[in-house]
Design an enzyme around this catalytic site. Sequence first.
Site, PDB file in Angstrom:
ATOM      1  N   GLY A  35      14.410 126.856  30.224  1.00  0.00           N
ATOM      2  CA  GLY A  35      13.469 126.061  31.008  1.00  0.00           C
ATOM      3  C   GLY A  35      14.054 125.257  32.146  1.00  0.00           C
ATOM      4  O   GLY A  35      15.248 125.340  32.465  1.00  0.00           O
ATOM      5  N   ASP A  50      27.528 122.321  21.699  1.00  0.00           N
ATOM      6  CA  ASP A  50      27.505 122.741  23.111  1.00  0.00           C
ATOM      7  C   ASP A  50      27.965 121.597  24.007  1.00  0.00           C
ATOM      8  O   ASP A  50      27.350 121.308  25.038  1.00  0.00           O
ATOM      9  CB  ASP A  50      26.106 123.235  23.505  1.00  0.00           C
ATOM     10  CG  ASP A  50      26.109 124.090  24.769  1.00  0.00           C
ATOM     11  OD1 ASP A  50      27.193 124.571  25.166  1.00  0.00           O
ATOM     12  OD2 ASP A  50      25.032 124.272  25.362  1.00  0.00           O
ATOM     13  N   LYS A  58      11.737 118.213  30.423  1.00  0.00           N
ATOM     14  CA  LYS A  58      12.307 119.553  30.310  1.00  0.00           C
ATOM     15  C   LYS A  58      11.166 120.469  29.883  1.00  0.00           C
ATOM     16  O   LYS A  58      10.531 120.224  28.851  1.00  0.00           O
ATOM     17  CB  LYS A  58      13.416 119.524  29.257  1.00  0.00           C
ATOM     18  CG  LYS A  58      14.298 120.746  29.234  1.00  0.00           C
ATOM     19  CD  LYS A  58      15.544 120.433  28.432  1.00  0.00           C
ATOM     20  CE  LYS A  58      16.436 121.607  28.214  1.00  0.00           C
ATOM     21  NZ  LYS A  58      17.657 121.246  27.498  1.00  0.00           N
TER      22      LYS A  58
HETATM   23  N1  LIG Z   1      17.496 113.236  31.495  1.00  0.00           N
HETATM   24  C1  LIG Z   1      17.934 113.727  32.646  1.00  0.00           C
HETATM   25  N2  LIG Z   1      18.057 112.906  33.721  1.00  0.00           N
HETATM   26  C2  LIG Z   1      18.510 113.405  34.902  1.00  0.00           C
HETATM   27  N3  LIG Z   1      18.868 114.689  35.118  1.00  0.00           N
HETATM   28  C3  LIG Z   1      18.775 115.541  34.089  1.00  0.00           C
HETATM   29  C4  LIG Z   1      18.301 115.122  32.810  1.00  0.00           C
HETATM   30  N4  LIG Z   1      18.324 116.182  31.968  1.00  0.00           N
HETATM   31  C5  LIG Z   1      18.795 117.227  32.705  1.00  0.00           C
HETATM   32  N5  LIG Z   1      19.067 116.853  33.982  1.00  0.00           N
HETATM   33  C6  LIG Z   1      19.556 117.730  35.078  1.00  0.00           C
HETATM   34  O1  LIG Z   1      18.973 119.002  34.925  1.00  0.00           O
HETATM   35  C7  LIG Z   1      19.984 119.999  34.842  1.00  0.00           C
HETATM   36  C8  LIG Z   1      19.525 121.127  33.939  1.00  0.00           C
HETATM   37  O2  LIG Z   1      19.598 120.729  32.605  1.00  0.00           O
HETATM   38  P1  LIG Z   1      19.579 121.751  31.401  1.00  0.00           P
HETATM   39  O3  LIG Z   1      20.010 121.024  30.195  1.00  0.00           O
HETATM   40  O4  LIG Z   1      18.256 122.433  31.358  1.00  0.00           O
HETATM   41  O5  LIG Z   1      20.623 122.860  31.812  1.00  0.00           O
HETATM   42  P2  LIG Z   1      22.229 122.816  31.914  1.00  0.00           P
HETATM   43  O6  LIG Z   1      22.786 121.793  30.978  1.00  0.00           O
HETATM   44  O7  LIG Z   1      22.616 122.667  33.337  1.00  0.00           O
HETATM   45  O8  LIG Z   1      22.616 124.240  31.388  1.00  0.00           O
HETATM   46  P3  LIG Z   1      22.515 124.777  29.872  1.00  0.00           P
HETATM   47  O9  LIG Z   1      21.236 125.499  29.793  1.00  0.00           O
HETATM   48  O10 LIG Z   1      23.697 125.658  29.751  1.00  0.00           O
HETATM   49  O11 LIG Z   1      22.558 123.613  28.942  1.00  0.00           O
HETATM   50  C9  LIG Z   1      21.235 119.257  34.364  1.00  0.00           C
HETATM   51  O12 LIG Z   1      22.404 119.907  34.737  1.00  0.00           O
HETATM   52  C10 LIG Z   1      21.069 117.905  35.046  1.00  0.00           C
HETATM   53  O13 LIG Z   1      21.558 117.961  36.367  1.00  0.00           O
HETATM   54 MG   LIG Z   2      22.135 121.496  29.245  1.00  0.00          MG
END
Ligand SMILES: Nc1ncnc2c1ncn2[C@@H]1O[C@H](COP(=O)(O)OP(=O)(O)OP(=O)(O)O)[C@@H](O)[C@H]1O
Ligand SMILES: [Mg+2]
Length: 363
Positions: free
Chosen positions: A77, A193, A92
Amino acid sequence: MLINGKEEAVKSCLSPSELKGQVFCYSSRNVSKRNCCFTDFCNNETLHLYPRLPLLVQRTIARTIVLQESIGKGRFGEVWRGKWRGEDVAVKIFSSRDERSWFREAEMYQTIMLRHENILGFIAADNKDNGSWTQLWLVSEYHEHGSLFDYLNRYTVSVDGMIVLALSIASGLAHLHMEIIGTQGKPAIAHRDIKSKNILVKKNGTAVIADLGLAVKHDSNSNAIDIPVNHRVGTKRYMAPEILDDTINMNSFESFKRADIYSLGLVFWELARRCSVRGIHEDFQLPYFDQVPSDPSVEDMRRVVCDQKLRPSIPNQWQSCEALRVMGKIMRECWYANSAARLTALRVKKTLSQVTVIKDVKE
Ligand SMILES: Nc1ncnc2c1ncn2[C@@H]1O[C@H](COP(=O)(O)OP(=O)(O)OP(=O)(O)O)[C@@H](O)[C@H]1O
Ligand SMILES: [Mg+2]
């Protein structure tokens, strides 16, 4: 509060026992705020959000959020910045295909006693059907600096800044790993992770651990892990040697904690490279950037980490700064091939807090 399963607003002073888990502060503009705002509900008590907000309240919150902009995309997502009563929140959004991941992450965040200043503050989970498809939402606190990965790419940090970040990450991990016994206790949790993209940086320069979707809980009474574990679930680049070569002992929960510690060591390496001392620092790089391709396979990683027994290199100049020297030593002790010899999160936390103490004494 919930009365006979229905959500009702009661404007009166409540006793602390009535407050627990049933009430959240409507008067506060910030739903994650747990202190009484001393306005509408005059409780003069600290409000408790755990074990969790009532589901109806979670739904009400989610349905009054206005999405503002997409801020990132992950394996499951997309993450949006949203507004709730004038406050920024992170949303998210999972597709219904990934329902199990959404459910799992929401469940993990709502583990009793999980709330901690270095764990991402969970607000609500909701499923919305727009007629054609179902959107699954996970609402949490928003941190404008984004992930540690984003932050270190953009900025360097001072020695103090590095220690504050490292100490807060170790504190978050120590809290996850720790079992608290009692009715208001918490199970030990392994993250599985840990990486710089799954750690977020707060405005005050500390960090929170996020993304609990792959985490596992330990029931110490039955010595059982709460879900059937699939052994290679994390991010390949950060996988511990025993996961890469499949020698991990899956019957022992300790194994999962030790694998987290290995990944923590890699995150510390990414962080310490960006620590600027007398204007000298390294550029941002992911661990093993010079050893494996950009999207490495398990096989690529295994060759480097298990066969060649390589670890990220520790620059010589770290020896001339006490804090960097300590960070270098911690990393090496997180990276041992023998997982039993690795430090624990609590030990890392203690060692780092002494760095601050030594500094305080000198000043
Ligand atoms: N609570 C939050 N506040 C601010 N930015 C956020 C928050 N949660 C996520 N993000 C931003 O959104 C991005 C995407 O998050 P997500 O956890 O979906 O993927 P990821 O960690 O980059 O990859 P993976 O799917 O491998 O975990 C993050 O890298 C961060 O920059
Ligand atoms: Mg992540």
